[in-house]
Design an enzyme around this catalytic site. Structure first.
Site, PDB file in Angstrom:
ATOM      1  CG  HIS A  37      -1.873  -1.090   1.362  1.00  0.00           C
ATOM      2  ND1 HIS A  37      -1.806  -2.037   2.353  1.00  0.00           N
ATOM      3  CD2 HIS A  37      -2.967  -1.397   0.626  1.00  0.00           C
ATOM      4  CE1 HIS A  37      -2.816  -2.887   2.226  1.00  0.00           C
ATOM      5  NE2 HIS A  37      -3.531  -2.524   1.181  1.00  0.00           N
ATOM      6  CD  GLN A  61     -13.865  -5.062  -2.161  1.00  0.00           C
ATOM      7  OE1 GLN A  61     -14.050  -3.859  -2.316  1.00  0.00           O
ATOM      8  NE2 GLN A  61     -12.685  -5.624  -2.352  1.00  0.00           N
ATOM      9  CB  SER A 188      -4.699  -6.874   4.308  1.00  0.00           C
ATOM     10  OG  SER A 188      -4.350  -5.644   3.723  1.00  0.00           O
TER      11      SER A 188
HETATM   12  P1  AMP Z   1      -6.510  -3.716  -0.560  1.00  0.00           P
HETATM   13  O1  AMP Z   1      -6.322  -2.962   0.702  1.00  0.00           O
HETATM   14  O2  AMP Z   1      -6.109  -5.144  -0.500  1.00  0.00           O
HETATM   15  O3  AMP Z   1      -7.876  -3.497  -1.165  1.00  0.00           O
HETATM   16  O4  AMP Z   1      -5.477  -3.081  -1.603  1.00  0.00           O
HETATM   17  C1  AMP Z   1      -5.466  -1.717  -1.878  1.00  0.00           C
HETATM   18  C2  AMP Z   1      -4.549  -1.465  -3.055  1.00  0.00           C
HETATM   19  O5  AMP Z   1      -3.232  -1.899  -2.728  1.00  0.00           O
HETATM   20  C3  AMP Z   1      -4.969  -2.233  -4.316  1.00  0.00           C
HETATM   21  O6  AMP Z   1      -4.780  -1.412  -5.455  1.00  0.00           O
HETATM   22  C4  AMP Z   1      -4.029  -3.399  -4.312  1.00  0.00           C
HETATM   23  O7  AMP Z   1      -3.778  -3.941  -5.586  1.00  0.00           O
HETATM   24  C5  AMP Z   1      -2.767  -2.760  -3.747  1.00  0.00           C
HETATM   25  N1  AMP Z   1      -1.885  -3.786  -3.201  1.00  0.00           N
HETATM   26  C6  AMP Z   1      -2.215  -4.799  -2.358  1.00  0.00           C
HETATM   27  N2  AMP Z   1      -1.152  -5.579  -2.110  1.00  0.00           N
HETATM   28  C7  AMP Z   1      -0.117  -5.057  -2.817  1.00  0.00           C
HETATM   29  C8  AMP Z   1       1.266  -5.415  -2.986  1.00  0.00           C
HETATM   30  N3  AMP Z   1       1.785  -6.481  -2.390  1.00  0.00           N
HETATM   31  N4  AMP Z   1       2.030  -4.639  -3.783  1.00  0.00           N
HETATM   32  C9  AMP Z   1       1.504  -3.551  -4.412  1.00  0.00           C
HETATM   33  N5  AMP Z   1       0.220  -3.156  -4.287  1.00  0.00           N
HETATM   34  C10 AMP Z   1      -0.586  -3.903  -3.511  1.00  0.00           C
END
Ligand code: AMP
Length: 279
Positions: A37, A61, A188
């Site tokens: 993030h 979702q 996460s």
């Molecule tokens: P989330 O909190 O899982 O909904 O993710 C929020 C954003 O962070 C989304 O655009 C994800 O694709 C990105 N994201 C999650 N994990 C990673 C990672 N390991 N590397 C880069 N971006 C990530």
């Protein structure tokens, strides 16, 4: 960092900031923040003069009620990370700010994109993702939207959403996947892995890198079915291990196109996804 909980106050603030000539980079998240993030935030800071991050665990979702109720929440730590990373604005809306009583969920015409890969195993998931991102974009109206390649199909869905909703003023920027030192993609949901699951989880990235190698000498079908078998032997329940055309997410047929391997698999009740561009 300024914290907003009300959509209207945030919109109003961002309008005045934009009138002063600032551009906004927006990083939507569901919290339990990690270095992945924060890499998006860093990228946002390069591309825009004001950074906005949202933390909202979007109920629409989740196609699995347990996954929603077990989703990790680490808000105090998240706020510390964001302040240290120099985030300008945090949007932390309650559900009623995103989905007010009068909210009527649109049906987004995503076409076949929601019927392949994640779409097959998480019915309704991408409609939910579009609902929340559409609402967030209405509220934030950013110049740049930052997403992670970790959720490769999601990036394509959101690119489609931007077209469907005519958001020509929002540029999509996709940042590479950040990994732990053993290759496991940061997520996460990794917080839910116990020690033995965490040790096993690294096999996902190994399977992807082995597939990349094996594709020099084997067909995509051979490579993906072997990878799936290997993961199952290591204790995963595999939803899919697929080798696809990266532009369409349809099964790979032509090696001269850009290909990508994508995997989704469970360790017990924890579902992990990852992907790796192949050529
Ligand atoms: P989330 O909190 O899982 O909904 O993710 C929020 C954003 O962070 C989304 O655009 C994800 O694709 C990105 N994201 C999650 N994990 C990673 C990672 N390991 N590397 C880069 N971006 C990530």
């Amino acid at each position: 960092m300024i914290l907003f909980k009300k959509a209207e106050s945030l919109s109003h603030y961002l309008k005045t900031v934009k009138q002063d000539g600032k551009t906004t980079g927006f990083v939507p998240t569901m919290g339990a923040l990690h270095a992945g993030h924060l890499s998006l935030l860093k990228e946002a800071k390069k591309l825009a003069s004001l950074t906005v991050c949202s933390i909202f665990v979007n109920p629409t979702q989740f196609n699995n009620a347990d996954d929603f109720s077990n989703y990790p929440i680490t808000l105090e730590q998240d706020i510390e990370h964001l302040v240290r990373a120099g985030c300008d604005v945090l949007f932390l809306p309650p559900v009623a700010e995103i989905y007010p009583a009068a909210y009527q969920a649109p049906v987004y015409p995503l076409g076949y994109l929601e019927n392949v890969l994640e779409g097959i195993y998480r019915p309704g998931h991408f409609q939910g993702v579009c609902q929340v991102v559409d609402r967030l974009l209405q509220i934030v109206d950013p110049g740049v939207l930052l997403l992670g390649q970790k959720d490769f199909q999601q990036c394509q869905v959101i690119a489609r959403l931007l077209k469907i909703t005519g958001r020509n003023n929002t540029q999509l920027s996709v940042a590479p996947t950040i990994r732990e030192s053993d290759g496991l993609a940061m997520s996460s949901r990794n917080l839910r892995l116990n020690k033995s699951q965490r040790e096993k989880a690294t096999a996902l990235y190994q399977a992807l890198t082995e597939a990349k190698e094996a594709l020099h000498t084997h067909t995509p079908e051979q490579v993906s079915s072997r990878a799936k078998q290997n993961l199952e032997q290591k204790g995963f329940r595999v939803d899919y291990f697929a080798i696809c055309d990266a532009a369409t997410l349809l099964p790979a047929t032509d090696h001269s196109k850009k290909l990508i391997a994508l995997v989704a698999a469970y360790l017990d009740n924890i579902r992990l996804i990852d992907n790796l561009p192949l050529n």
